[in-house]
Write a protein that holds these residues in place. Structure first.
Motif: not given
Length: 425
Positions: A121-125
């Motif tokens: 659903r969501g990631v921080l990169v």
């Protein structure tokens, strides 16, 4: 992923949130046909995001709620360079330790708005992860050869800087190439086919779209929203010249609430459409109800409650609302201890021993609610003082008053001058 069955692009158009875009109808079709990856990036130049970043986070949340994958990019690599867009001179470069600290703090703030618990659903990169291993020769060969200097010079952000007294360094000139490479990487690894940003980022966004077209022979999209300005043309996101931060240590939940509460009537509808997760129909009803009694500031209250809840949580929103009621309502006796604790960081605050309260006049002078003993007595004779919502007369002593929660006395002179006293043993 679950999807919300509605035209998300039409919703954004109705909110006035699409300024520029690539092929609008193709974008609309792609978003409607199934889950796609969308990314928004911000450079960790400080250890907190601010209201200017919030529109991008809310935009990711809108797409995530509609079943798409939200990719939030912390620009650890590009943060070392500095984006020339909207800047008149080059920014100071950050070292690794500062960037690591900033990225860690920003991730915490991002996680309150965008769900980062499920990587589907969501990631921080962090773009350092794929940028640092690339040699300069590889970068020039794999990215630089696909972009002409003519294209780069045509970008508005570059043209402005070239004409400025500071000019633009090659370091900053290369920023758009790094951002284009970010989009290519996220296209390949996270399925991102949309990049978003403010209208000042449009040139950089197009750079990535074009690089993907050239290197992957594929269609990628981008769109931008209008830059946030108030009805008088001033830039939103600042109050009294200072940024409004998302970190409560920099801008408290109470001050954050007050920022939204102070929104002008002419601006509040657009700010609700921009930031609130309520439907357009709900917002229009709020605005209609607000117009019937503008002095009650219903629209500002809805906006403030929505934003504090989104950024700081329901508990902080409730305490901030209660703290405001303590100051502006005539009877603070029902307020919670949490509300007074929040107020202690917002209004003049003093800790005193119980024995000090025996001299009421001295307390009024010590708390700057009177300029002198004579001023305190005259003001008291005019019934202009109150303690915990009750009038304080010349016959009263503060030591006889019952502290709220066994420790707080809220002193007030007139309607706007407050001082909170905490009684300590």
């Amino acid at each position: 992923m679950d999807r919300v069955d509605h035209d998300l692009i039409a919703d954004l158009e109705a909110r006035g949130l699409i300024h520029d875009s690539t092929d609008r109808e193709h974008l609309r079709t792609q978003v409607a046909e199934g889950s796609v990856g969308i990314y928004y990036g911000c450079d960790p130049t400080a250890d907190s995001l601010h209201v200017g970043n919030l529109i991008g986070l809310v935009m990711l949340r809108r797409f995530q709620d509609a079943g798409h994958k939200a990719v939030a990019l912390a620009g650890g690599a590009t943060g070392m360079i500095g984006d020339p867009s909207g800047k008149s001179e080059e920014r100071n470069l950050l070292d690794d330790d500062s960037l690591n600290h900033n990225v860690a703090r920003i991730k915490e703030q991002l996680g309150r708005v965008v769900d980062l618990t499920d990587p589907e659903r969501g990631v921080l990169v962090d773009n350092r992860d794929w940028t640092q291993p690339i040699t300069i020769l590889e970068f020039l060969r794999d990215v630089g050869k696909h972009v002409t200097v003519n294209q780069m010079l045509a970008r508005e952000s570059v043209k402005v800087r070239i004409k400025s007294e500071h000019g633009i360094s090659f370091t900053e000139f290369s920023y758009m190439l790094l951002q284009a490479n970010d989009y290519l990487h996220l296209f390949d690894t996270e399925g991102c086919v949309i990049q978003i940003g403010g209208s000042d980022q449009w040139g950089n966004i197009l750079g990535g779209v074009d690089l993907i077209r050239r290197k992957r022979q594929a269609v990628a999209h981008g769109f931008s929203w209008p830059l946030l300005t108030a009805s008088d043309g001033s830039k939103l996101g600042k109050t009294s010249g200072a940024r409004v931060w998302l970190d409560p240590a920099k801008t408290s939940a109470y001050a954050f609430r007050q920022y939204w509460m102070q929104m002008a009537d002419d601006d509040v509808r657009q700010q609700l459409l921009t930031f609130s997760l309520r439907s357009v129909a709900e917002i229009e009803q709020v605005v209609t109800d607000h117009a019937e009694a503008p002095h009650q500031r219903l629209a500002q209250r809805v906006l403030a409650d929505d934003m504090v809840t989104l950024v700081h949580g329901t508990g902080a929103a409730a305490a901030a609302n209660e703290a405001a009621d303590v100051l502006f309502a005539s009877d603070p006796t029902g307020a919670s201890a949490e509300a007074f604790e929040m107020l202690s960081g917002e209004i003049p605050f003093t800790q005193m021993h119980a024995r000090e309260l025996d001299d009421t006049i001295n307390v009024l002078v010590a708390t700057d609610l009177a300029n002198s003993n004579g001023d305190a007595r005259r003001t008291m004779d005019q019934n202009a003082y109150s303690v915990n919502g009750a009038k304080l007369t010349a016959k009263d002593q503060l030591s006889d008053q019952k502290p709220l929660h066994d420790r707080y006395l809220l002193l007030r002179r007139g309607k706007k001058r407050h001082h909170l006293v905490e009684i300590i043993s």
